[in-house]
Design a protein around this motif. Sequence first.
Motif, PDB file in Angstrom:
ATOM      1  N   GLU A  88      76.617  55.974  61.283  1.00  0.00           N
ATOM      2  CA  GLU A  88      75.593  55.130  61.894  1.00  0.00           C
ATOM      3  C   GLU A  88      74.496  56.012  62.504  1.00  0.00           C
ATOM      4  OE1 GLU A  88      75.671  51.552  65.163  1.00  0.00           O
ATOM      5  OE2 GLU A  88      77.002  53.246  65.518  1.00  0.00           O
ATOM      6  N   MET A  89      73.239  55.654  62.261  1.00  0.00           N
ATOM      7  CA  MET A  89      72.137  56.409  62.839  1.00  0.00           C
ATOM      8  C   MET A  89      71.947  55.986  64.292  1.00  0.00           C
ATOM      9  SD  MET A  89      68.267  57.160  61.460  1.00  0.00           S
ATOM     10  CE  MET A  89      68.062  55.545  60.818  1.00  0.00           C
ATOM     11  N   ALA A  90      71.775  56.982  65.170  1.00  0.00           N
ATOM     12  CA  ALA A  90      71.607  56.710  66.597  1.00  0.00           C
ATOM     13  C   ALA A  90      70.464  57.565  67.146  1.00  0.00           C
ATOM     14  CB  ALA A  90      72.905  57.013  67.342  1.00  0.00           C
ATOM     15  N   THR A  91      69.893  57.116  68.260  1.00  0.00           N
ATOM     16  CA  THR A  91      68.782  57.827  68.900  1.00  0.00           C
ATOM     17  C   THR A  91      69.048  57.931  70.391  1.00  0.00           C
ATOM     18  OG1 THR A  91      67.223  56.927  67.281  1.00  0.00           O
ATOM     19  CG2 THR A  91      66.284  57.819  69.299  1.00  0.00           C
ATOM     20  N   VAL A  92      68.772  59.111  70.932  1.00  0.00           N
ATOM     21  CA  VAL A  92      68.830  59.325  72.377  1.00  0.00           C
ATOM     22  C   VAL A  92      67.542  60.050  72.771  1.00  0.00           C
ATOM     23  CG1 VAL A  92      70.052  61.532  72.273  1.00  0.00           C
ATOM     24  CG2 VAL A  92      70.266  60.109  74.301  1.00  0.00           C
ATOM     25  N   MET A  93      67.055  59.763  73.962  1.00  0.00           N
ATOM     26  CA  MET A  93      65.816  60.377  74.436  1.00  0.00           C
ATOM     27  C   MET A  93      66.142  61.452  75.475  1.00  0.00           C
ATOM     28  SD  MET A  93      63.802  58.612  72.598  1.00  0.00           S
ATOM     29  CE  MET A  93      62.144  58.916  73.146  1.00  0.00           C
ATOM     30  N   TYR A  94      65.362  62.526  75.444  1.00  0.00           N
ATOM     31  CA  TYR A  94      65.453  63.586  76.447  1.00  0.00           C
ATOM     32  C   TYR A  94      64.125  63.674  77.175  1.00  0.00           C
ATOM     33  CZ  TYR A  94      69.958  65.649  75.248  1.00  0.00           C
ATOM     34  OH  TYR A  94      71.303  65.874  75.085  1.00  0.00           O
TER      35      TYR A  94
END
Length: 190
Positions: A88-94
């Motif tokens: 599954e493609m996932a995104t997290v922000m820094y």
Amino acid sequence: MVGKLFVVAVGMFAFGYALVPIYKAVCEATGVNILALGDSDVPGAKATLPANTQVDASRTITVEFDANARGPWEFKPAQRSLQVHPGEMATVMYEFQNVQNRRMSAQAIPSYAPVQASTHFNKLECFCFKQHTLEPGEKKVWPVVFVIDPKLSKDVKTITLSYTFFEVGGKTPAAPLADATGQIGIGAGS
């Protein structure tokens, strides 16, 4: 002679103009180049898209996010952890902010725990791919888009993605060194 050449030129123009519909008709009849067609143009296509068969919905992996800064700036993930299914493609922000009163360039270096996860953690987009220059007080938010390979060992339930941000070409203090007596000092001249 000029009349014959004019007729040949007009005929060539008409043939070139007709090539696109002829090409489409031939491709449709033979089934060639069907990948370039839109979903609604494919003969016998269904209106619904098939499910992504690469996602392993039977497993859930916790991805923990860590941030370390080697220098006077602020660097942190927008969230500490995320539950994802392999495939599954996932995104997290820094979030990163230059709190210095000077312009600086820096780059992030990733690390993974457990080590075997590093070959199965595929980043599609990451701020760590290049150096970044920030003006004094400038704040940036960068995404990390990733997919965990379903071939990851089933005994891995948690992966920690850690970034360390280093200044590039700046004045980063030397790491503490121990002398012969075991005393810790800064650099060789302390």
